[in-house]
Scaffold this motif. Structure first.
Motif, PDB file in Angstrom:
ATOM      1  N   MET A   1      46.721  -3.907 -22.772  1.00  0.00           N
ATOM      2  CA  MET A   1      45.829  -3.416 -23.804  1.00  0.00           C
ATOM      3  C   MET A   1      44.379  -3.786 -23.470  1.00  0.00           C
ATOM      4  N   ARG A   2      44.178  -5.024 -23.073  1.00  0.00           N
ATOM      5  CA  ARG A   2      42.810  -5.465 -22.783  1.00  0.00           C
ATOM      6  C   ARG A   2      42.256  -4.827 -21.520  1.00  0.00           C
ATOM      7  N   VAL A   3      43.128  -4.472 -20.598  1.00  0.00           N
ATOM      8  CA  VAL A   3      42.683  -3.755 -19.397  1.00  0.00           C
ATOM      9  C   VAL A   3      42.177  -2.366 -19.785  1.00  0.00           C
ATOM     10  N   ALA A   4      42.880  -1.696 -20.682  1.00  0.00           N
ATOM     11  CA  ALA A   4      42.449  -0.378 -21.145  1.00  0.00           C
ATOM     12  C   ALA A   4      41.108  -0.474 -21.865  1.00  0.00           C
ATOM     13  N   ILE A   5      40.919  -1.520 -22.641  1.00  0.00           N
ATOM     14  CA  ILE A   5      39.649  -1.729 -23.342  1.00  0.00           C
ATOM     15  C   ILE A   5      38.517  -1.920 -22.330  1.00  0.00           C
ATOM     16  N   ALA A   6      38.771  -2.744 -21.326  1.00  0.00           N
ATOM     17  CA  ALA A   6      37.757  -2.990 -20.294  1.00  0.00           C
ATOM     18  C   ALA A   6      37.417  -1.711 -19.536  1.00  0.00           C
ATOM     19  N   LEU A   7      38.416  -0.911 -19.232  1.00  0.00           N
ATOM     20  CA  LEU A   7      38.163   0.346 -18.522  1.00  0.00           C
ATOM     21  C   LEU A   7      37.330   1.308 -19.371  1.00  0.00           C
ATOM     22  N   CYS A   8      37.619   1.358 -20.659  1.00  0.00           N
ATOM     23  CA  CYS A   8      36.843   2.226 -21.553  1.00  0.00           C
ATOM     24  C   CYS A   8      35.380   1.800 -21.600  1.00  0.00           C
ATOM     25  N   LEU A   9      35.132   0.510 -21.557  1.00  0.00           N
ATOM     26  CA  LEU A   9      33.765   0.019 -21.644  1.00  0.00           C
ATOM     27  C   LEU A   9      33.032   0.050 -20.307  1.00  0.00           C
ATOM     28  N   LEU A  10      33.758  -0.088 -19.211  1.00  0.00           N
ATOM     29  CA  LEU A  10      33.123  -0.110 -17.896  1.00  0.00           C
ATOM     30  C   LEU A  10      32.894   1.270 -17.297  1.00  0.00           C
ATOM     31  N   ALA A  11      33.687   2.246 -17.669  1.00  0.00           N
ATOM     32  CA  ALA A  11      33.586   3.583 -17.078  1.00  0.00           C
ATOM     33  C   ALA A  11      32.179   4.181 -17.177  1.00  0.00           C
ATOM     34  N   PRO A  12      31.509   4.148 -18.331  1.00  0.00           N
ATOM     35  CA  PRO A  12      30.155   4.717 -18.387  1.00  0.00           C
ATOM     36  C   PRO A  12      29.159   3.993 -17.482  1.00  0.00           C
ATOM     37  N   PHE A  13      29.280   2.678 -17.388  1.00  0.00           N
ATOM     38  CA  PHE A  13      28.364   1.927 -16.535  1.00  0.00           C
ATOM     39  C   PHE A  13      28.551   2.295 -15.071  1.00  0.00           C
ATOM     40  N   VAL A  14      29.793   2.341 -14.642  1.00  0.00           N
ATOM     41  CA  VAL A  14      30.080   2.696 -13.250  1.00  0.00           C
ATOM     42  C   VAL A  14      29.611   4.112 -12.967  1.00  0.00           C
ATOM     43  N   ALA A  15      29.888   5.024 -13.872  1.00  0.00           N
ATOM     44  CA  ALA A  15      29.501   6.423 -13.671  1.00  0.00           C
ATOM     45  C   ALA A  15      27.987   6.588 -13.571  1.00  0.00           C
ATOM     46  N   MET A  16      27.232   5.847 -14.358  1.00  0.00           N
ATOM     47  CA  MET A  16      25.780   5.992 -14.335  1.00  0.00           C
ATOM     48  C   MET A  16      25.118   5.192 -13.218  1.00  0.00           C
ATOM     49  N   LEU A  17      25.706   4.080 -12.837  1.00  0.00           N
ATOM     50  CA  LEU A  17      25.112   3.263 -11.780  1.00  0.00           C
ATOM     51  C   LEU A  17      25.405   3.807 -10.382  1.00  0.00           C
ATOM     52  N   TRP A  18      26.425   4.631 -10.248  1.00  0.00           N
ATOM     53  CA  TRP A  18      26.766   5.225  -8.958  1.00  0.00           C
ATOM     54  C   TRP A  18      25.991   6.537  -8.818  1.00  0.00           C
ATOM     55  N   VAL A  19      24.700   6.429  -8.618  1.00  0.00           N
ATOM     56  CA  VAL A  19      23.792   7.573  -8.619  1.00  0.00           C
ATOM     57  C   VAL A  19      24.125   8.556  -7.498  1.00  0.00           C
ATOM     58  N   GLY A  20      24.576   8.073  -6.367  1.00  0.00           N
ATOM     59  CA  GLY A  20      24.896   8.947  -5.249  1.00  0.00           C
ATOM     60  C   GLY A  20      25.949   9.993  -5.575  1.00  0.00           C
ATOM     61  N   SER A  21      26.770   9.731  -6.579  1.00  0.00           N
ATOM     62  CA  SER A  21      27.826  10.680  -6.932  1.00  0.00           C
ATOM     63  C   SER A  21      27.298  11.885  -7.707  1.00  0.00           C
ATOM     64  N   TYR A  22      26.118  11.766  -8.319  1.00  0.00           N
ATOM     65  CA  TYR A  22      25.603  12.883  -9.110  1.00  0.00           C
ATOM     66  C   TYR A  22      24.156  13.249  -8.780  1.00  0.00           C
ATOM     67  N   ALA A  23      23.604  12.704  -7.712  1.00  0.00           N
ATOM     68  CA  ALA A  23      22.225  13.003  -7.322  1.00  0.00           C
ATOM     69  C   ALA A  23      22.181  14.301  -6.515  1.00  0.00           C
ATOM     70  N   LYS A  24      22.435  15.423  -7.200  1.00  0.00           N
ATOM     71  CA  LYS A  24      22.406  16.733  -6.552  1.00  0.00           C
ATOM     72  C   LYS A  24      22.058  17.794  -7.583  1.00  0.00           C
ATOM     73  N   VAL A  25      21.741  18.957  -7.108  1.00  0.00           N
ATOM     74  CA  VAL A  25      21.325  20.044  -7.996  1.00  0.00           C
ATOM     75  C   VAL A  25      22.519  20.910  -8.397  1.00  0.00           C
ATOM     76  N   ASP A  26      23.379  21.199  -7.447  1.00  0.00           N
ATOM     77  CA  ASP A  26      24.520  22.093  -7.718  1.00  0.00           C
ATOM     78  C   ASP A  26      25.748  21.292  -8.103  1.00  0.00           C
ATOM     79  N   PRO A  27      26.587  21.742  -8.972  1.00  0.00           N
ATOM     80  CA  PRO A  27      26.566  23.029  -9.660  1.00  0.00           C
ATOM     81  C   PRO A  27      25.656  22.977 -10.886  1.00  0.00           C
ATOM     82  N   THR A  28      24.980  24.060 -11.123  1.00  0.00           N
ATOM     83  CA  THR A  28      24.135  24.145 -12.308  1.00  0.00           C
ATOM     84  C   THR A  28      24.968  24.649 -13.483  1.00  0.00           C
TER      85      THR A  28
END
Length: 81
Positions: A1-28
């Protein structure tokens, strides 16, 4: 249960801090470059994940409160007089 809670809270941080994954123009999307709409997509997604983590945490706390105490443990509240 606590692992799921941690994943829910960490996912946005990881997604936003990993800029290389979304630093592109396409797809618009309706003329908006990927870089912008990806970040804006995470705003409501982060809110949903935070609410989910909160509800899971509340459920975990209720389950721990109603669980039987371990045998041989001292009661909460300190020593009796």
């Amino acid at each position: 249960m606590r692992v799921a809670i941690a994943l829910c809270l960490l996912a946005p941080f990881v997604a936003m801090l990993w800029v290389g994954s979304y630093a592109k123009v396409d797809p618009t999307f309706i003329g908006i470059p990927f870089f912008y709409w990806y970040q804006m997509l995470w705003v409501p997604l982060s809110a949903v994940l935070t609410v989910t983590a909160y509800k899971l945490w509340r459920r975990d706390q209720r389950a721990r409160a109603t669980a039987p105490a371990a045998s041989g443990s001292a009661p909460k509240g300190g020593a009796s007089r």
